[in-house]
Design an enzyme around this catalytic site. Structure first.
Site, short mmCIF file in Angstrom:
data_model
loop_
_atom_site.label_atom_id
_atom_site.label_comp_id
_atom_site.label_asym_id
_atom_site.label_seq_id
_atom_site.Cartn_x
_atom_site.Cartn_y
_atom_site.Cartn_z
N ASP A 58 6.86 1.06 2.00
CA ASP A 58 6.49 0.31 0.78
C ASP A 58 5.94 1.25 -0.27
O ASP A 58 5.21 2.20 0.06
CB ASP A 58 5.38 -0.72 1.12
CG ASP A 58 5.77 -1.69 2.23
OD1 ASP A 58 6.98 -2.02 2.29
OD2 ASP A 58 4.91 -2.08 3.03
N ASP A 64 -3.85 -0.28 -3.91
CA ASP A 64 -3.75 -0.29 -2.44
C ASP A 64 -4.69 0.78 -1.87
O ASP A 64 -5.46 0.55 -0.93
CB ASP A 64 -2.32 0.06 -1.99
CG ASP A 64 -1.33 -1.10 -2.14
OD1 ASP A 64 -0.20 -0.86 -2.59
OD2 ASP A 64 -1.72 -2.24 -1.81
N GLU A 87 -2.81 -0.89 7.11
CA GLU A 87 -1.43 -0.73 6.64
C GLU A 87 -1.26 0.59 5.91
O GLU A 87 -0.19 1.18 5.94
CB GLU A 87 -1.05 -1.88 5.70
CG GLU A 87 0.39 -1.75 5.19
CD GLU A 87 0.75 -2.75 4.11
OE1 GLU A 87 -0.09 -3.02 3.24
OE2 GLU A 87 1.88 -3.26 4.16
N GLU A 88 -2.32 1.05 5.27
CA GLU A 88 -2.22 2.25 4.42
C GLU A 88 -2.41 3.54 5.18
O GLU A 88 -2.31 4.63 4.61
CB GLU A 88 -3.22 2.16 3.26
CG GLU A 88 -3.04 0.96 2.35
CD GLU A 88 -1.61 0.80 1.82
OE1 GLU A 88 -1.22 -0.34 1.52
OE2 GLU A 88 -0.88 1.80 1.74
N ASP A 108 -4.81 -5.37 6.35
CA ASP A 108 -3.96 -5.07 5.22
C ASP A 108 -4.90 -5.14 4.01
O ASP A 108 -5.24 -6.24 3.57
CB ASP A 108 -2.83 -6.11 5.10
CG ASP A 108 -1.89 -5.78 3.94
OD1 ASP A 108 -0.84 -6.45 3.81
OD2 ASP A 108 -2.23 -4.87 3.15
N LEU A 110 -4.69 -4.68 0.85
CA LEU A 110 -4.26 -5.40 -0.34
C LEU A 110 -2.83 -5.89 -0.13
O LEU A 110 -1.86 -5.19 -0.37
CB LEU A 110 -4.36 -4.51 -1.58
CG LEU A 110 -4.68 -5.23 -2.89
CD1 LEU A 110 -5.91 -6.11 -2.78
CD2 LEU A 110 -4.88 -4.23 -4.03
N ASP A 111 -2.73 -7.14 0.34
CA ASP A 111 -1.42 -7.71 0.65
C ASP A 111 -0.80 -8.30 -0.61
O ASP A 111 -1.45 -8.97 -1.39
CB ASP A 111 -1.60 -8.82 1.69
CG ASP A 111 -0.30 -9.56 1.92
OD1 ASP A 111 0.65 -8.94 2.45
OD2 ASP A 111 -0.21 -10.74 1.51
N GLU A 271 -1.03 -8.58 9.61
CA GLU A 271 -0.60 -9.71 8.77
C GLU A 271 -0.37 -10.96 9.63
O GLU A 271 -1.04 -11.98 9.47
CB GLU A 271 0.69 -9.34 8.00
CG GLU A 271 0.44 -8.31 6.90
CD GLU A 271 1.72 -7.79 6.25
OE1 GLU A 271 2.75 -7.64 6.94
OE2 GLU A 271 1.69 -7.52 5.03
P1 P6P Z 1 9.94 -9.75 0.11
C1 P6P Z 1 4.18 -8.19 0.37
O1 P6P Z 1 4.82 -6.92 0.26
C2 P6P Z 1 4.58 -8.77 1.72
O2 P6P Z 1 4.11 -7.94 2.73
C3 P6P Z 1 4.03 -10.19 1.85
O3 P6P Z 1 2.79 -10.37 1.26
C4 P6P Z 1 5.11 -11.02 1.18
O4 P6P Z 1 5.16 -12.36 1.65
C5 P6P Z 1 6.39 -10.27 1.54
O5 P6P Z 1 5.99 -8.91 1.79
C6 P6P Z 1 7.39 -10.30 0.43
O6 P6P Z 1 8.54 -9.60 0.90
O7 P6P Z 1 10.93 -9.00 0.96
O8 P6P Z 1 10.26 -11.23 0.04
O9 P6P Z 1 9.70 -9.15 -1.26
#
Ligand code: P6P
Length: 329
Positions: A58, A64, A87-88, A108, A110-111, A271
């Site tokens: 990512d 983040d 995650e980081e 995580d 900053l999700d 997550e």
């Molecule tokens: P996509 C954000 O990167 C994440 O980890 C979740 O918070 C979110 O629901 C999902 O990925 C979004 O992924 O592939 O739909 O862009």
């Protein structure tokens, strides 16, 4: 501004939860710092990409990294946490000379951070375990099944900043008073509706979904008064936001396996496990397409899993399609 209702403050609500409770109070305090940074992100040079990628590939945003560093520094400075899996960070971080501490945090920080630059809500997700043996915390302590979580929760930096957590005795939600940065009980004893009218999935991957997932998506869109269909599709691109809305109003969030991501995209340890713990504590369900998420034995910090999570009746219905793939018409 003092709250105009006689609300219970987090630290007194959680007083009898012991060290895990103190850890949650510490996480909330760091969350209030992140909340304040996000509030003024557009005015300071902290938006945008950091130029790095995380282990999962990512794009890492500046925030983040800032959030990750804040949480890790505060957890280390406290006196309860012996280590962090984030995650980081590529590997788990075990705090040296902290063998007397019993609890570890997976998070995580900053999700949904891709949403920050466009002012869409993001969140912090955390999972708390107790180390399995006395003495130093070891990497294996981070790979316990989700069912052994001591507590789990999330901070949601939305129209207001909220903390939602469970320590195994149900789910409670707290709202941060922006002036005092203290959290007050605003959503006691959250129970998620058994059914809802919302389904959350990234339709852009439709061609890449399994037959069963495609059939369930078609089922959601079909008109049927008796089962309150068609449902509404709501997908923010920030799991915490979609999860929180569905938790309160009823609904299902799905990130299934696809050709591109045969084991799904979302990470099990920081997550899916914590949100599955919350969902089940609120009467919901969380599965990977066949197994209960909390029964999965992890082996890697960043391992992913397909996830179907939310209102129990909706998850069960979605699973019917995964086995039969039959569109019940
Ligand atoms: P996509 C954000 O990167 C994440 O980890 C979740 O918070 C979110 O629901 C999902 O990925 C979004 O992924 O592939 O739909 O862009």
């Amino acid at each position: 501004m003092s709250t105009n209702r006689n609300l219970t403050e987090l630290s007194s609500f959680i007083a009898d939860v012991g060290d895990p409770g103190k850890l949650i109070v510490d996480l909330a305090a760091t969350g209030s710092k992140v909340s304040q940074l996000l509030d003024k992100a557009g005015l300071t040079d902290i938006l945008g990409e950091s130029g790095a990628q995380n282990v999962s590939g990512d794009e890492v945003k500046k925030l983040d990294l800032i959030a990750n560093e804040l949480f890790i520094a505060d957890l280390k400075a406290g006196n309860i946490c012996c280590g962090v899996g984030s995650e980081e960070n590529e590997k788990v971080l075990i705090f040296e000379d902290r063998d007397d501490r019993s609890y570890l945090v997976l998070m995580d920080p900053l999700d949904g951070s891709s949403n920050i630059d466009v002012n869409v809500p993001v969140g912090t997700i955390f999972s708390i375990f107790k180390k399995e043996n006395e003495g130093p915390c070891s990497e294996s302590d981070f790979y316990q099944k989700g069912s052994k979580q001591i507590a789990a929760g999330y901070l949601l930096y939305g129209t207001s900043t909220m903390l939602v957590f469970s320590s195994g005795e149900g789910v409670n939600g707290f709202t941060m008073d922006k002036e005092s940065t203290k959290f007050f009980l605003s959503h006691p004893k959250i129970q998620t509706p058994e059914s809802g009218k919302t389904y959350s999935i990234n339709h852009g991957y439709f061609d890449d979904f399994s037959h069963g997932v495609k059939e369930y998506i078609r089922y959601c869109g079909q008109t049927d008064e008796e089962t309150n269909r068609p449902y509404s599709s709501r997908y923010v691109g920030s799991m915490v936001s979609d999860f929180h809305r569905n938790l309160l109003k009823g609904g299902i969030f799905m990130y299934p396996d696809t050709g591109k991501n045969p084991n799904g995209k979302l990470r099990l340890l920081y997550e899916c496990n914590p949100l599955a713990f919350i969902s089940e504590q609120a009467g919901g369900m969380a599965v990977d397409g066949s197994r209960r998420i909390l029964d999965i034995t992890p082996s890697k910090l960043h391992q992913t899993t397909p996830v179907f999570i939310g209102s129990a009746n909706m998850v069960k219905k979605a699973m019917e399609f995964q086995t039969t793939g039959h569109f019940s018409g």
